[in-house]
Design a protein around this motif. Structure first.
Motif, PDB file in Angstrom:
ATOM      1  N   ALA A   3       0.831  -1.208   0.000  1.00 41.28           N
ATOM      2  CA  ALA A   3       0.000   0.000   0.000  1.00 41.28           C
ATOM      3  C   ALA A   3       0.862   1.252   0.000  1.00 41.28           C
ATOM      4  O   ALA A   3       0.547   2.223  -0.692  1.00 41.28           O
ATOM      5  CB  ALA A   3      -0.931  -0.011   1.206  1.00 41.28           C
ATOM      6  N   LEU A   6       2.148   1.764  -3.442  1.00 40.64           N
ATOM      7  CA  LEU A   6       1.081   2.257  -4.308  1.00 40.64           C
ATOM      8  C   LEU A   6       0.841   3.739  -4.074  1.00 40.64           C
ATOM      9  O   LEU A   6       0.618   4.498  -5.019  1.00 40.64           O
ATOM     10  CB  LEU A   6      -0.209   1.477  -4.075  1.00 40.64           C
ATOM     11  N   ARG A   7       0.877   4.158  -2.817  1.00 33.83           N
ATOM     12  CA  ARG A   7       0.699   5.579  -2.515  1.00 33.83           C
ATOM     13  C   ARG A   7       1.825   6.403  -3.113  1.00 33.83           C
ATOM     14  O   ARG A   7       1.642   7.548  -3.498  1.00 33.83           O
ATOM     15  CB  ARG A   7       0.623   5.791  -1.006  1.00 33.83           C
ATOM     16  N   GLU A   9       3.092   5.789  -5.824  1.00 33.97           N
ATOM     17  CA  GLU A   9       2.892   5.650  -7.267  1.00 33.97           C
ATOM     18  C   GLU A   9       4.077   4.977  -7.948  1.00 33.97           C
ATOM     19  O   GLU A   9       4.595   5.441  -8.953  1.00 33.97           O
ATOM     20  CB  GLU A   9       2.579   7.007  -7.897  1.00 33.97           C
ATOM     21  N   ALA A  14       2.684  -0.943  -9.802  1.00 30.69           N
ATOM     22  CA  ALA A  14       1.342  -0.768 -10.355  1.00 30.69           C
ATOM     23  C   ALA A  14       1.148  -1.646 -11.585  1.00 30.69           C
ATOM     24  O   ALA A  14       0.109  -2.300 -11.740  1.00 30.69           O
ATOM     25  CB  ALA A  14       1.108   0.697 -10.712  1.00 30.69           C
ATOM     26  N   SER A  43      -7.266   1.601  -0.638  1.00 30.71           N
ATOM     27  CA  SER A  43      -8.076   2.389  -1.576  1.00 30.71           C
ATOM     28  C   SER A  43      -7.445   2.516  -2.956  1.00 30.71           C
ATOM     29  O   SER A  43      -8.142   2.439  -3.967  1.00 30.71           O
ATOM     30  CB  SER A  43      -8.381   3.770  -1.001  1.00 30.71           C
ATOM     31  N   GLN A  44      -6.125   2.672  -3.026  1.00 28.35           N
ATOM     32  CA  GLN A  44      -5.474   2.802  -4.335  1.00 28.35           C
ATOM     33  C   GLN A  44      -5.588   1.511  -5.134  1.00 28.35           C
ATOM     34  O   GLN A  44      -5.831   1.528  -6.334  1.00 28.35           O
ATOM     35  CB  GLN A  44      -3.996   3.190  -4.185  1.00 28.35           C
ATOM     36  N   ALA A  47      -9.156   1.085  -6.392  1.00 29.64           N
ATOM     37  CA  ALA A  47      -9.437   1.958  -7.542  1.00 29.64           C
ATOM     38  C   ALA A  47      -8.932   1.325  -8.829  1.00 29.64           C
ATOM     39  O   ALA A  47      -9.631   1.350  -9.861  1.00 29.64           O
ATOM     40  CB  ALA A  47      -8.792   3.332  -7.327  1.00 29.64           C
TER      41      ALA A  47
END
Length: 52
Positions: A3, A6-7, A9, A14, A43-44, A47
């Motif tokens: 996570a 992912l935050r 990026e 990804a 959440s990422q 999405a």
């Protein structure tokens, strides 16, 4: 840890998640499965999952 990446990026992470992990998930197309996915995923990640 995933996570956090992912935050941040992380492009490679990804790409790996979109093309391997998410394709391997087999949630049934019903409200319970969608709710379960939402509760279990950051959440990422959720999405990205809903876009596939």
């Amino acid at each position: 840890m995933v996570a956090d990446l992912l935050r941040a990026e992380d492009e490679q992470l990804a790409h790996a998640i979109q093309n391997t992990y998410l394709r391997g998930l087999h949630f049934k197309q019903n409200a319970y499965a969608a709710q379960l996915a939402r509760l279990l995923m950051p959440s990422q990640l959720y999405a990205v999952f809903t876009r596939n």
